[in-house]
Every structure is written in C-alpha cells, then in structure tokens.
Design a protein around this motif. Structure first.
Motif, PDB file in Angstrom:
ATOM      1  N   ILE A 146       0.221 -58.577 -17.636  1.00 11.84           N
ATOM      2  CA  ILE A 146       0.802 -59.858 -18.081  1.00 11.84           C
ATOM      3  C   ILE A 146      -0.291 -60.789 -18.580  1.00 11.84           C
ATOM      4  CG2 ILE A 146       2.018 -61.930 -17.296  1.00 11.84           C
ATOM      5  CD1 ILE A 146       3.484 -60.065 -15.265  1.00 11.84           C
ATOM      6  N   HIS A 147      -1.409 -60.818 -17.856  1.00  9.72           N
ATOM      7  CA  HIS A 147      -2.540 -61.689 -18.231  1.00  9.72           C
ATOM      8  C   HIS A 147      -3.056 -61.353 -19.624  1.00  9.72           C
ATOM      9  CE1 HIS A 147      -6.274 -63.948 -17.937  1.00  9.72           C
ATOM     10  NE2 HIS A 147      -6.956 -62.832 -18.187  1.00  9.72           N
ATOM     11  N   GLU A 207       9.382 -60.470 -20.135  1.00 10.72           N
ATOM     12  CA  GLU A 207       9.592 -59.327 -19.260  1.00 10.72           C
ATOM     13  C   GLU A 207       8.770 -59.446 -17.981  1.00 10.72           C
ATOM     14  OE1 GLU A 207       9.021 -55.605 -21.274  1.00 10.72           O
ATOM     15  OE2 GLU A 207       9.847 -56.373 -23.157  1.00 10.72           O
ATOM     16  N   ALA A 208       8.022 -60.545 -17.849  1.00 14.82           N
ATOM     17  CA  ALA A 208       7.080 -60.677 -16.740  1.00 14.82           C
ATOM     18  C   ALA A 208       7.776 -60.688 -15.381  1.00 14.82           C
ATOM     19  CB  ALA A 208       6.240 -61.938 -16.911  1.00 14.82           C
ATOM     20  N   GLN A 230       8.815 -58.010 -10.159  1.00 14.93           N
ATOM     21  CA  GLN A 230       9.771 -57.549  -9.151  1.00 14.93           C
ATOM     22  C   GLN A 230       9.715 -56.031  -9.005  1.00 14.93           C
ATOM     23  OE1 GLN A 230      13.455 -59.189 -10.610  1.00 14.93           O
ATOM     24  NE2 GLN A 230      13.085 -61.209  -9.724  1.00 14.93           N
ATOM     25  N   GLY A 231       9.654 -55.337 -10.149  1.00 12.56           N
ATOM     26  CA  GLY A 231       9.566 -53.879 -10.097  1.00 12.56           C
ATOM     27  C   GLY A 231       8.283 -53.416  -9.446  1.00 12.56           C
ATOM     28  N   ALA A 232       7.181 -54.105  -9.753  1.00 11.37           N
ATOM     29  CA  ALA A 232       5.891 -53.739  -9.172  1.00 11.37           C
ATOM     30  C   ALA A 232       5.897 -53.929  -7.659  1.00 11.37           C
ATOM     31  CB  ALA A 232       4.784 -54.575  -9.807  1.00 11.37           C
ATOM     32  N   GLN A 282      18.858 -55.786 -26.131  1.00  5.63           N
ATOM     33  CA  GLN A 282      19.771 -55.669 -24.986  1.00  5.63           C
ATOM     34  C   GLN A 282      20.138 -57.048 -24.446  1.00  5.63           C
ATOM     35  OE1 GLN A 282      17.915 -53.094 -22.099  1.00  5.63           O
ATOM     36  NE2 GLN A 282      17.636 -51.436 -23.569  1.00  5.63           N
ATOM     37  N   ALA A 283      19.133 -57.922 -24.359  1.00  3.34           N
ATOM     38  CA  ALA A 283      19.400 -59.271 -23.862  1.00  3.34           C
ATOM     39  C   ALA A 283      20.320 -60.027 -24.811  1.00  3.34           C
ATOM     40  CB  ALA A 283      18.082 -60.026 -23.684  1.00  3.34           C
ATOM     41  N   ALA A 284      20.129 -59.834 -26.118  1.00  5.11           N
ATOM     42  CA  ALA A 284      20.986 -60.507 -27.097  1.00  5.11           C
ATOM     43  C   ALA A 284      22.410 -59.958 -27.066  1.00  5.11           C
ATOM     44  CB  ALA A 284      20.392 -60.348 -28.497  1.00  5.11           C
TER      45      ALA A 284
END
Length: 554
Positions: A60-61, A69-70, A75-77, A437-439
C-alpha cells in the motif's frame, strides 16, 4: 523484444543482492540428511518471519495496492496472519523444498518443515495437510498441470520430529531411510550456498549435481556476443552456486549472488552482467523513441532503473544490489504504482477476453449439441413470456452443469426458487476488474450480454442456425461487454437493447478506450470506442448482406 528486455530488467531488480550477512551452515543442519549427491537446488523460507500485514502495508505504501483496495487488503492480510500464527505455537521454524534430479521421475519435490525441539510435529503435519486439502489444485476433475503439480507438496508425514512431504510414496520412503541413518549428506557446497543467503527471509539456491553439470557442458547453446564467454563449460566448471533471496517487510531487499570458482571467473560473470544491462539500455532507449506507444511508455519507465543497478565483484562472488539505497527506494515508490496498475489492467484485459472465449465456446458447443441451433435470448412459457436467460441455458457447456440442474427451467428468473441462485453467478460472467465490480454493485449482475436488435443473433424468439449466418461467422458479433450502468441480472432475460440512432450507447466506455466483443466463430477482440456506429450496426446483424472491410473494424 521490449517485453523480453522488461523481463530482464525486472529480473535484475527482483534478484538483486545487497551485501549478505554471514550465516552459519549449521543453521540448516535439519536437512543435512537430505543433501544427497543428486541435489541440484534448495528453497527455504523462514516461516516465523512471514508477516502478511507488513507485506500489505508495504504494498500500500508503494502504491502496488490501490487506495480503494487497501481496506480489503489489510483485512485479508490479518485473516491470513491469524492462520500463520498457529505455526509459531507449534514450534515451526522454517520450510525447505529440496530438488533432486531423481524427483523428475517421481513427479514431485521433497518438502521439509523444521520445528523446534519439543514442538508439536503431529499438529504441524495436520495443519499443512489441512491446507493442502483446502488449496488442492489436483482435485477431482482438475486438468493436469505439470509444473504446478510438480511443485505442489504431497501429503505431509512426521519423520524423527521433522515434517516431510514427497512427490510419491517411493520418494517418501527414500527420505525415511535417509533420516533413519541420521547422517549428513556429502553436499557441503549446498550448505555453503544456504549460508550465502545470509539474513534473508526466503531464498533459492542452485548448486547442480554431476549429471546436471554434464548436461550443461554438452547441451548449453553457444551465446552470441557479448555473452560468448558464458558457455556450457564455463557454467559447469566455473560457477559453484548461485542464490536468489528476499528480505521481508518492513525492510524489503531482493538478492542475487553467484559464487565462482576463481576471481577471474567472477570477472567474466561481471562483464556479462554489464554487457546485458548495456544491451538492455540501448534497446529501451530505442523503444522509448520510436517504439509503439505502449512500448515507449514502458521503456521510458524502465530506463532509469538500469542506472541504479550496478554489478560488482568481491573476491570470487558477483553481486548486484537493490533495496538499501535511497535512490532505489525512491524509484520503487515512483515506479510501482504506475507499473503495477498497468500490469493489473493488462491482466484484467486478458482475463476478460478469456471469459468471453469460454462463453463463445460454450455457445458453439450448445449449437453443436442442438443440431446447429444457437440458444434464443431466453426460453419461454406457454403464453410466450420469457423465463430464463441464455446465460443459464449455456451453463452445461461452461462446466456449470450442476448449477444448471438446480434451476427450475419452467419458472421465471425471479421465481421464489430461481432467485435464490442469482448470487451464485459463475465466475465466467464476472468482470475481473474490482473497479468495474464496484460500479456494477450487487453480486449476480453481469456486463457480458448479447446485442438485441432486429437481425441480431439473439433477437429472434427461436434460436438461429449456422446456415442462417449469411454474413459469415467471423463478421457477426454474438456477445458484447456493456458499461457497468447497463449491467443485468445474469439469470434475467435481459441484454443490450441497441439504440439504432446511437449504436455506441451502452458499450462506449469512459474508463478505457475499448470494449470486448465475441464473434460467432468463437473469436474475441477489443473494439475501439471510436468505431463507426454504422460499421458496428453492420457487425451486429447476421444476414444483412453488408460488406465490412478489416480496416473498418477498429
């Protein structure tokens, strides 16, 4: 050529070596019994140092994971790390993958998991076997994939408080015999190479054995200048081992080191590396000036990297460093977001095309099974009312036969029974891009539809046959991708109603320059937003008699 150069540059980046700390070969004594004469390489990962949240934070950094998607990535991590946390409780230290020439015949590598004295070997073996079952790519009905299946571990067993997996029962029995002797193998060179990994958290060592070195001498091709000195004899006789390694976050470092037999041999390796990078620089410079647009952009991005990667020799070892220098880190901060997004978009494009190819193949197989008749847009009840989309009826030809059997085909898509199946939309109907997908919104909606207009393949109440396609299957569009605002419930008899006055309305995109179309011959291609609407309308009909030149199909 540019893709090859890009791969070379990224390989240099990915496998670059910072000064390696000295490690004691005794650290790897757990696999000493397995280091037989035919070992050609060993991979290792320090499982206690695996920090998935740190990986996600670093990605992310540097912009490798987009901001939108961060949250999901974090959460997945965290969820994955919670599973990994059990390993430390069991006393797990590290895992090895040992590659022998004999493993090729046994169709699998040897995997070894080292645990602390007093650790719970039985629970560790169970943990890994449970993971194997959950992630198993060799499940019933899965097509064979030689490389994947070779790398994927067999069932884990406990041997003298060490957890071992092998490619075959015969191979596992051999490992049992080796550990029963509890003697070190004769491969001090492998232990030396492992020590060369230093403080890396994961790495791969390549050492070779007598047979593999003989093959190198006899079979390695003669390379052109400026690499002519790197022939099979040189590789077999003058390169003792090589390692590639990585240091995990929060301090990423990629590593490569080659240990030569003499300082002179190390100098030959250094010169070859410099020549390769010079050749890459010339090619990238040329592509940045007169290459295709996509190549120019990629070449311009990669050129500065070459100046930051410098091979060097200390004694008999060649190393290339990347990761500790502030300039290198700054480059990664600038480079990764744009390049990662580009690679991600290319991946989405390829996956989208593959989905359309699967759908097209499913429709062709449907027609073959139904006496050369394609499905209609939907089936209908006795009063002529549409019930379920063609996307449902083609399921048996998309490896979705079991789901198809669960539908009540004589009921509409939104009946109490059928609407429960909407959320189980097959992946082949889903766009791979998370932004799309979000749209789209709700799960169960798709942008993969059929064009509906007079003369289109799916327009008639009854399916058309092959012989009806007078314009030719390679000149007739069968399926198309619409914009997210036009997404439909995948089971619903709903598709793209073409506005003849504005033929691009519904497919012309704001987020990219092209949209996907599937053709009646099973081919798939991207069409430009700038395609002439009149040409598009011609392509949407199967028997209009229009002639469309290839130069008109943008």
């Amino acid at each position: 050529m540019l893709r090859l150069i890009s791969t070379f540059v990224i390989l240099i980046l990915s496998l670059a070596v910072a000064p390696l700390a000295t490690a004691d070969a005794g650290e790897h004594a757990a696999i000493a019994p397995d280091l037989t004469a035919d070992v050609i390489g060993v991979g290792v990962i320090e499982l206690r140092r695996v920090d998935i949240p740190a990986f996600a934070a670093e990605a992310i950094h540097f912009g490798a994971i987009p901001e939108n998607e961060a949250t999901n990535a974090k959460q997945g991590a965290a969820a994955i790390q919670e599973v990994y946390g059990r390993l430390e409780k069991f006393g797990v230290r590290r895992a090895y993958a040992v590659l022998r020439t004999s493993d090729v015949a046994e169709q699998g590598m040897t995997w070894i998991v080292e645990i602390d004295r007093g650790g719970n070997a039985a629970e560790t073996a169970k943990f890994f076997n449970d993971m194997r079952q959950e992630l198993n790519p060799r499940g019933a009905g899965s097509p064979r994939h030689e490389v994947r299946d070779f790398l994927y571990p067999g069932e884990f067993a406990v041997i003298n408080e060490t957890i071992v997996a092998a490619g075959s029962p015969k191979q596992l029995e051999r490992v049992r015999e080796l550990h029963a002797k509890a003697a070190s193998g004769s491969r001090s060179d492998v232990l030396e190479a492992l020590a060369g990994l230093g403080d890396a958290d994961a790495g791969i060592t390549l050492v070779g054995d007598a047979d593999s070195r003989r093959v190198l001498r006899e079979m390695f091709p003669q390379l052109p200048a400026p690499f002519a000195a790197i022939d099979g004899k040189f590789l077999a006789n003058d390169v003792r081992w090589a390692v590639a390694a990585v240091k995990f976050p929060p301090k990423f470092r990629w590593s490569l080191v080659a240990d030569a037999a003499t300082p002179e041999a190390a100098g030959v390796l250094e010169q070859a590396a410099k020549s390769g990078m010079a050749l890459a620089g010339v090619t990238l410079l040329k592509q940045s000036i007169d290459g295709p647009p996509a190549h120019r952009e990629r070449a311009s991005t990669l050129l500065p990297l070459l100046a930051l990667v410098k091979p060097r020799v200390e004694g008999k070892r060649l190393s290339i460093s990347f990761g500790d220098d502030e300039q290198q880190i700054a480059f990664m901060r600038d480079f990764l977001p744009a390049m990662t997004q580009k690679w991600r978009n290319e991946s989405y494009q390829n996956t989208r095309i593959n989905h359309f190819k699967q759908i097209g193949l499913g429709l062709l197989n449907y027609a073959s099974a139904q006496k050369d008749v394609f499905p209609a847009a939907s089936n209908r009840d006795a009063s002529g009312q549409p019930l379920l989309s063609w996307r449902v009826h083609v399921l048996p030809y998309l490896e979705g036969g079991q789901l198809w059997k669960e539908f009540k085909l004589d009921e509409p898509w939104d009946s109490e029974h059928n609407r429960k199946l909407i959320e189980r939309m097959p992946e082949v109907y889903a766009d791979p891009d998370p932004a799309v997908q979000a749209a789209i919104g709700d799960r169960g909606r798709t942008t993969f539809v059929a064009p509906i207009m007079e003369g289109a393949v799916f327009a008639a109440k009854e399916g058309i046959s092959w012989k009806d396609i007078k314009d030719g299957t390679s000149n007739t569009i069968m399926t198309v991708e619409v914009v997210p605002e036009r997404a439909v419930v995948w089971t619903k008899p709903d598709d793209w109603e073409v506005d003849l006055a504005h033929a691009l309305a519904g497919v012309k995109r704001n987020d990219r320059e092209r949209f996907v179309a599937g053709w009646c011959d099973g081919s798939v291609r991207y069409l430009s937003n700038e395609i002439d609407p009149a040409v598009l309308k011609k392509l949407l009909t199967y028997a209009g008699g229009e002639v469309v030149g290839n130069d008109e199909i943008k």
